[in-house]
Design an enzyme around this catalytic site. Structure first.
Site, PDB file in Angstrom:
ATOM      1  CG  ASP A   1      52.638  54.750  90.159  1.00  0.00           C
ATOM      2  OD1 ASP A   1      52.667  55.742  90.899  1.00  0.00           O
ATOM      3  OD2 ASP A   1      51.588  54.098  89.953  1.00  0.00           O
TER       4      ASP A   1
ATOM      5  CD  GLU B   1      52.384  67.534  93.143  1.00  0.00           C
ATOM      6  OE1 GLU B   1      52.167  67.275  91.975  1.00  0.00           O
ATOM      7  OE2 GLU B   1      51.563  67.360  94.045  1.00  0.00           O
TER       8      GLU B   1
END
Ligand code: SAH
Length: 248
Positions: free
Chosen positions: A207, A12
């Site tokens: 998730d 990121e």
């Protein structure tokens, strides 16, 4: 005003480092920090590391040694509330530590000596991040939803459906219904509270904190969450700059 941009994972952070003007590397507390400018705004980039203690050390070092005057966090999280789907974005309103339990000395989830269970994010900074999240996702032409609410943090990767359900139920029953679960945000929120500096956080849902939570996690981070984080932080820093220019 120096803004610290804290990323949870190296993937990121990479795009941000590449965009940094006049980058300067600072090594401190066993960590690497990058200071410079993004769209003309002074920033310092850091990796939070994983878990509450590591993230608290990073946040403290950012404030004490790198001159951070506000902190913005980007990362991934497991969705807990119904309707919080993989690929959605959650902007935190507040954080709770789901693994804090000093009962019966203190109520469940209460942080001893703080007399509180939650640490709130700065409303203005979170509002700007919410706006930037919508703008960043629109720019990527993605239909993802942006949620705003409570995030739970704890030193556990939640990767079983019954565990996720139990966590959601226990927190909800105590009056803290969480949208998502991760491992660092509440620690950084607490450090920022101690120093009185504004804090905001966004998490891309990687998730559903269930039995498939580990599947393709690195691929998701690389291919989806990193692009989101970059687009959103880019929009966010531009927004900070525009509001500064408007004031000037
Ligand atoms: N595979 C990674 C480790 C990821 S740990 C690596 O090798 O570096 C999980 C990270 O994602 C933590 O930073 C945590 O904040 C967040 N996270 C995502 N889903 C989570 C879940 N279901 N439970 C807890 N944390 C989660």
């Amino acid at each position: 005003m120096t803004t610290a941009i804290l990323s949870a994972l190296a993937e990121e952070q990479q795009g941000l480092i590449e965009r940094l003007h006049q980058p300067r590397r600072v090594d401190r507390a066993g960590r690497v920090f990058w200071s410079g400018e993004l769209h003309g705004a002074p920033v310092v980039l850091a990796l939070s590391r994983i878990g509450k203690v590591a993230a608290a050390t990073t946040a403290t070092t950012l404030i004490e040694a790198l001159g951070a005057q506000r902190i913005v966090f980007t990362g991934v999280a497991g969705g807990l509330a119904p309707g919080v789907q993989v690929g959605d974005v959650v902007v935190a309103q507040a954080f709770v530590q789901h693994d804090m339990d000093a009962s019966p000395l203190f109520p469940r989830y209460q942080i001893p000596l703080y007399d509180r269970e939650r640490f709130a994010c700065d409303a203005a900074l979170a509002g700007a991040l919410l706006h930037a999240s919508r703008a960043g996702l629109a720019q990527l032409a993605l239909p993802a939803s942006v949620h705003h609410g409570l995030i739970a943090s704890g030193d556990r990767f939640v990767s079983a459906a019954d565990e996720a359900r139990a966590l959601h139920t226990a927190l909800s029953d105590a009056g803290h219904p969480p949208l998502a679960v991760e491992m660092e945000g509440a620690a950084v929120a607490q450090v920022c509270h101690d120093y009185g500096i504004p804090f905001a956080a966004m998490r891309t849902i990687s998730d559903r904190a269930d039995d498939t939570a580990h599947v393709d996690f690195p691929k998701f981070v690389r291919e989806v969450a990193s692009r989101y984080a970059l687009a959103i932080i880019d929009a966010f820093v531009r927004e900070l700059n525009n509001s500064r220019d408007r004031r000037a």
